[in-house]
Design an enzyme around this catalytic site. Structure first.
Site, PDB file in Angstrom:
ATOM      1  N   MET A   1      -3.694   0.560   0.043  1.00  0.00           N
ATOM      2  CA  MET A   1      -4.841  -0.359  -0.011  1.00  0.00           C
ATOM      3  C   MET A   1      -5.986   0.110   0.890  1.00  0.00           C
ATOM      4  O   MET A   1      -6.568  -0.665   1.639  1.00  0.00           O
ATOM      5  CB  MET A   1      -4.396  -1.775   0.393  1.00  0.00           C
ATOM      6  CG  MET A   1      -3.334  -2.355  -0.531  1.00  0.00           C
ATOM      7  SD  MET A   1      -2.658  -3.927   0.055  1.00  0.00           S
ATOM      8  CE  MET A   1      -1.565  -3.361   1.383  1.00  0.00           C
TER       9      MET A   1
ATOM     10  N   LYS B   1      -2.865 -10.643  -5.832  1.00  0.00           N
ATOM     11  CA  LYS B   1      -3.880 -10.642  -4.780  1.00  0.00           C
ATOM     12  C   LYS B   1      -4.567  -9.287  -4.830  1.00  0.00           C
ATOM     13  O   LYS B   1      -3.929  -8.252  -4.630  1.00  0.00           O
ATOM     14  CB  LYS B   1      -3.259 -10.879  -3.407  1.00  0.00           C
ATOM     15  CG  LYS B   1      -2.516 -12.207  -3.288  1.00  0.00           C
ATOM     16  CD  LYS B   1      -1.900 -12.393  -1.929  1.00  0.00           C
ATOM     17  CE  LYS B   1      -2.928 -12.704  -0.871  1.00  0.00           C
ATOM     18  NZ  LYS B   1      -3.649 -13.958  -1.101  1.00  0.00           N
TER      19      LYS B   1
ATOM     20  N   ASP C   1       2.905 -10.040  -9.238  1.00  0.00           N
ATOM     21  CA  ASP C   1       1.691  -9.527  -8.624  1.00  0.00           C
ATOM     22  C   ASP C   1       0.846  -8.765  -9.634  1.00  0.00           C
ATOM     23  O   ASP C   1       1.312  -8.395 -10.717  1.00  0.00           O
ATOM     24  CB  ASP C   1       2.042  -8.591  -7.462  1.00  0.00           C
ATOM     25  CG  ASP C   1       2.437  -9.348  -6.205  1.00  0.00           C
ATOM     26  OD1 ASP C   1       2.279 -10.583  -6.184  1.00  0.00           O
ATOM     27  OD2 ASP C   1       2.900  -8.701  -5.258  1.00  0.00           O
TER      28      ASP C   1
END
Length: 264
Positions: free
Chosen positions: A180, A68, A46
């Protein structure tokens, strides 16, 4: 073979290990994660996996980026899962390396289901959760007997679509640890205050925990949107909201931290 190999199961060809890389500092890797890095043929990683962790892969291992990132072109989750399956079917030792813990907002569950449906043997290696580690290294406990007996982990990634009832979370009185969330801070803050959380509620934001990019911001809930607009708060960051966020100031003079730059 590494000196610590006797503590881990063999990484068999044709299998996938879903491994948590922790918040960033290689010292926070588990022994199983370290041994997986030393044995893997290909590492599908990641964006949040620090370069210092990737440097521990064995010579000759292939690194494949599958990160991502919000608001940026990213690989589709289905494509990532299919890639893991394809690599395993070639007889490779496939390490799927994720920041933090693979099962805490890491889509590890989706990948595990895909592997199981494809008949691919796999192993789950938990990692140090970035959310809790970001707080702990700065002296902020997730729970204390004097403040809270529960804590809520939540993702702010989809905050704008109404899928999370932030007002209801505010009414629980439990501290929130947000992943996030930087992009959607204005909506989140508005909903939390609307749910009854005072604007003066203490907040701690940790950007890039345990890495060279680390920055710590102590503020109040109502100040968060402005700080984000001014660039004082950047992704990736963990945001702690509630009484626990004020704990750091009580011990800061004696806490040996990871070298973060603190901002008020």
């Amino acid at each position: 073979m590494t000196p610590l190999s006797r503590y881990s199961p063999p990484f068999a060809p044709g299998t996938v290990w879903l491994v948590g890389a922790g918040p960033g500092d290689p010292g926070l890797l588990t022994i199983h994660a370290l041994n997986a890095l030393a044995a893997a043929d290909v590492v599908v990683h990641d964006a949040l996996v620090d370069s210092s962790v990737l440097s521990l892969t064995r010579e000759g291992a292939v690194l494949e980026f599958a990160g991502k990132r919000g608001g940026q072109p990213s690989a589709a989750q289905a494509d990532i899962s299919e890639r893991l399956i394809a690599l395993a079917r070639r007889g490779l030792r496939v390490l799927r390396l994720k920041g933090g813990d693979p099962f805490v907002f890491g889509r590890g569950g989706e990948e595990a289901l895909a592997l199981a449906e494809a008949g691919i043997p796999f192993r789950i290696i938990p990692g140090v959760s970035s959310g809790l580690a970001s707080l702990a290294i700065h002296g902020v406990p997730a729970t204390t007997r004097d403040t809270n007996h529960a804590v809520i982990l939540a993702t702010g990634h989809c905050a704008a679509d109404g899928s999370t009832d932030w007002a209801a979370l505010a009414r629980t009185g439990a501290p929130l640890v947000l992943y996030m969330a930087v992009t959607n801070l204005p909506e989140i803050v508005e909903a939390l205050i609307g749910g009854g959380l005072p604007g003066a509620t203490p907040v701690l934001v940790v950007h890039g925990a345990t890495t060279a990019r680390e920055r710590v911001v102590e503020a109040t809930l109502e100040r968060l949107p402005a700080l984000a607009r001014e660039g004082a708060i950047r992704s990736p960051a963990v945001v702690a909201v509630g009484a626990i966020a004020a704990f750091r100031s009580a011990i800061a003079n004696h806490l040996l931290e990871f070298g973060a730059e603190a901002a008020q």
